[in-house]
Design a protein around this motif. Sequence first.
Motif, PDB file in Angstrom:
ATOM      1  N   TYR A  68       0.792  -1.228   0.000  1.00 36.16           N
ATOM      2  CA  TYR A  68       0.000   0.000   0.000  1.00 36.16           C
ATOM      3  C   TYR A  68       0.824   1.278   0.000  1.00 36.16           C
ATOM      4  N   TYR A  69       2.098   1.180   0.388  1.00 38.79           N
ATOM      5  CA  TYR A  69       2.943   2.379   0.492  1.00 38.79           C
ATOM      6  C   TYR A  69       3.724   2.680  -0.774  1.00 38.79           C
ATOM      7  N   CYS A  70       3.761   1.729  -1.695  1.00 41.18           N
ATOM      8  CA  CYS A  70       4.775   1.792  -2.755  1.00 41.18           C
ATOM      9  C   CYS A  70       4.223   2.254  -4.098  1.00 41.18           C
ATOM     10  N   GLY A  71       4.923   3.175  -4.720  1.00 43.12           N
ATOM     11  CA  GLY A  71       4.492   3.763  -5.993  1.00 43.12           C
ATOM     12  C   GLY A  71       4.516   2.807  -7.166  1.00 43.12           C
ATOM     13  N   LEU A 160      16.626  -7.417   1.383  1.00 40.02           N
ATOM     14  CA  LEU A 160      15.184  -7.647   1.507  1.00 40.02           C
ATOM     15  C   LEU A 160      14.750  -7.069   2.842  1.00 40.02           C
ATOM     16  N   ARG A 161      14.189  -5.874   2.802  1.00 37.29           N
ATOM     17  CA  ARG A 161      13.752  -5.279   4.069  1.00 37.29           C
ATOM     18  C   ARG A 161      12.589  -6.073   4.642  1.00 37.29           C
ATOM     19  N   HIS A 162      12.594  -6.214   5.962  1.00 36.85           N
ATOM     20  CA  HIS A 162      11.443  -6.916   6.560  1.00 36.85           C
ATOM     21  C   HIS A 162      10.233  -5.977   6.620  1.00 36.85           C
ATOM     22  N   PRO A 232      13.046   7.290   5.846  1.00 35.14           N
ATOM     23  CA  PRO A 232      11.706   7.755   6.204  1.00 35.14           C
ATOM     24  C   PRO A 232      10.676   7.272   5.190  1.00 35.14           C
ATOM     25  N   TYR A 233       9.498   6.946   5.684  1.00 37.59           N
ATOM     26  CA  TYR A 233       8.369   6.699   4.772  1.00 37.59           C
ATOM     27  C   TYR A 233       8.069   8.003   4.041  1.00 37.59           C
ATOM     28  N   LEU A 234       7.856   7.917   2.736  1.00 35.00           N
ATOM     29  CA  LEU A 234       7.539   9.105   1.947  1.00 35.00           C
ATOM     30  C   LEU A 234       6.259   8.852   1.148  1.00 35.00           C
ATOM     31  N   SER A 307       9.699   4.963  -9.315  1.00 31.53           N
ATOM     32  CA  SER A 307       9.192   5.960  -8.383  1.00 31.53           C
ATOM     33  C   SER A 307       8.465   5.271  -7.229  1.00 31.53           C
ATOM     34  N   LEU A 308       9.227   4.860  -6.222  1.00 34.45           N
ATOM     35  CA  LEU A 308       8.628   4.219  -5.049  1.00 34.45           C
ATOM     36  C   LEU A 308       7.857   5.255  -4.244  1.00 34.45           C
ATOM     37  N   TYR A 309       8.391   6.504  -4.265  1.00 34.50           N
ATOM     38  CA  TYR A 309       7.791   7.626  -3.536  1.00 34.50           C
ATOM     39  C   TYR A 309       8.044   8.876  -4.356  1.00 34.50           C
TER      40      TYR A 309
HETATM   41  N1  5AD Z   1       8.598   5.592   1.149  1.00 34.08           N
HETATM   42  C1  5AD Z   1       9.804   5.195   1.603  1.00 34.08           C
HETATM   43  N2  5AD Z   1      10.340   4.017   1.314  1.00 34.08           N
HETATM   44  C2  5AD Z   1       9.644   3.192   0.510  1.00 34.08           C
HETATM   45  N3  5AD Z   1       9.922   1.969   0.070  1.00 34.08           N
HETATM   46  C3  5AD Z   1       8.913   1.559  -0.710  1.00 34.08           C
HETATM   47  N4  5AD Z   1       7.964   2.514  -0.785  1.00 34.08           N
HETATM   48  C4  5AD Z   1       8.396   3.542  -0.022  1.00 34.08           C
HETATM   49  C5  5AD Z   1       7.861   4.803   0.326  1.00 34.08           C
HETATM   50  N5  5AD Z   1       6.670   5.213  -0.113  1.00 34.08           N
HETATM   51  C6  5AD Z   1      11.108   1.218   0.515  1.00 34.08           C
HETATM   52  C7  5AD Z   1      10.714  -0.148   1.059  1.00 34.08           C
HETATM   53  C8  5AD Z   1      11.425  -1.101   0.129  1.00 34.08           C
HETATM   54  C9  5AD Z   1      12.553  -0.256  -0.402  1.00 34.08           C
HETATM   55  C10 5AD Z   1      13.138  -0.728  -1.688  1.00 34.08           C
HETATM   56  O1  5AD Z   1      11.977   1.014  -0.564  1.00 34.08           O
HETATM   57  O2  5AD Z   1      11.196  -0.272   2.393  1.00 34.08           O
HETATM   58  O3  5AD Z   1      11.894  -2.259   0.768  1.00 34.08           O
END
Ligand code: 5AD
Length: 346
Positions: A68-71, A160-162, A232-234, A307-309
Amino acid sequence: MALTKTIVEEFIRTGDMDDAGFLALLQTDAFDELLKKEADRIRRENYGEDVYIRGLIEFTNYCKNNCYYCGIRCGNKKAERYRLSQEEILSCCDEGYRLGFRTFVLQGGEDPYYTDEVLCGIVKEIRGRFPDCAITLSAGERSRESYQALFDAGANRYLLRHETADDVHYGKLHPAEMSLKNRKACLFHLKEIGYQVGSGFMVGSPYQTPEIILKDLRFLQELKPDMIGIGPYLTHQDTPFREFENGSFELTLRLISILRIIFPWALIPATTALGTIRPDGRERGLQAGANVVMPNLSPVGVRELYSLYENKICTGEEAAQCRGCLEQRVRSAGYRIVTHIGNVKR
Ligand code: 5AD
Ligand code: FES
């Protein structure tokens, strides 16, 4: 609990603390300066001024998952998809080698196009051409047999992030098809096979609490990864989490210092996400205890698409030369890039 300087100093000395101590430390900025100073001392004792570089090749943004967080989640129909051919990947490696990289990180979404046969073929080709380099894969969850085949083909490391060590939280970040149980199984398989393993989590992801971060730290103590990546989560507008705010820069730095103190020998990257949330984020990450940077080696034409974020750095034309840019940044932070392979010391 009243967290005192004595307790924090005891943590710095021993590298561990009870749950109440960590929970208090995660929630106060009172010791940030002390943590940073001591984390930098520990990194210098073990690694001097050395900063390792890893050339990041984002080889596909196709992904069958829908985090749900990933672009680049499969549900994001707006994402324009690409995948690099073997030739394109190899020319990134050629360019990287010329620039002094001795580790290539092949990162991508979980793209079924890269079957074991295809991916092993690419790894073997890189292994044959660059026998003095480490090959790191970051291609998500695969079967144990697949990890073994890739290892046998010449891959040495796997990232591989958990993402979160709490089951319920994992379920809030991912669709039901994914599970923390499987993620952990993958990580232990990778270790058993003999990979150097990297794990980690996002700071400030939706629904994260201090208790959950504590679980992340405890899980990492159990896994003992060689590398720990946090950022940081973005926010990304084309995800279900578009309404959630970015994670905290300060908490990310605090956690980098805490990780350096718990894991004196760990490879800790100053991540792209950290450089995205603040212009000097990676420099500050290094000063807080990080010792790795991962410049982008992907063809400039596709960087925008991985573009993950949002607002990800290093995507414009000016970024064709991340290597040089980071050289400057690392130096300005008080460290220096080393180009040898950088095997993990223990
Ligand atoms: N914000 C920050 N990090 C992210 N990742 C994926 N989506 C986002 C986001 N929206 C990170 C995850 C993944 C890594 C490749 O990028 O932790 O494991
Ligand atoms: Fe990529 Fe600075 S590191 S442009």
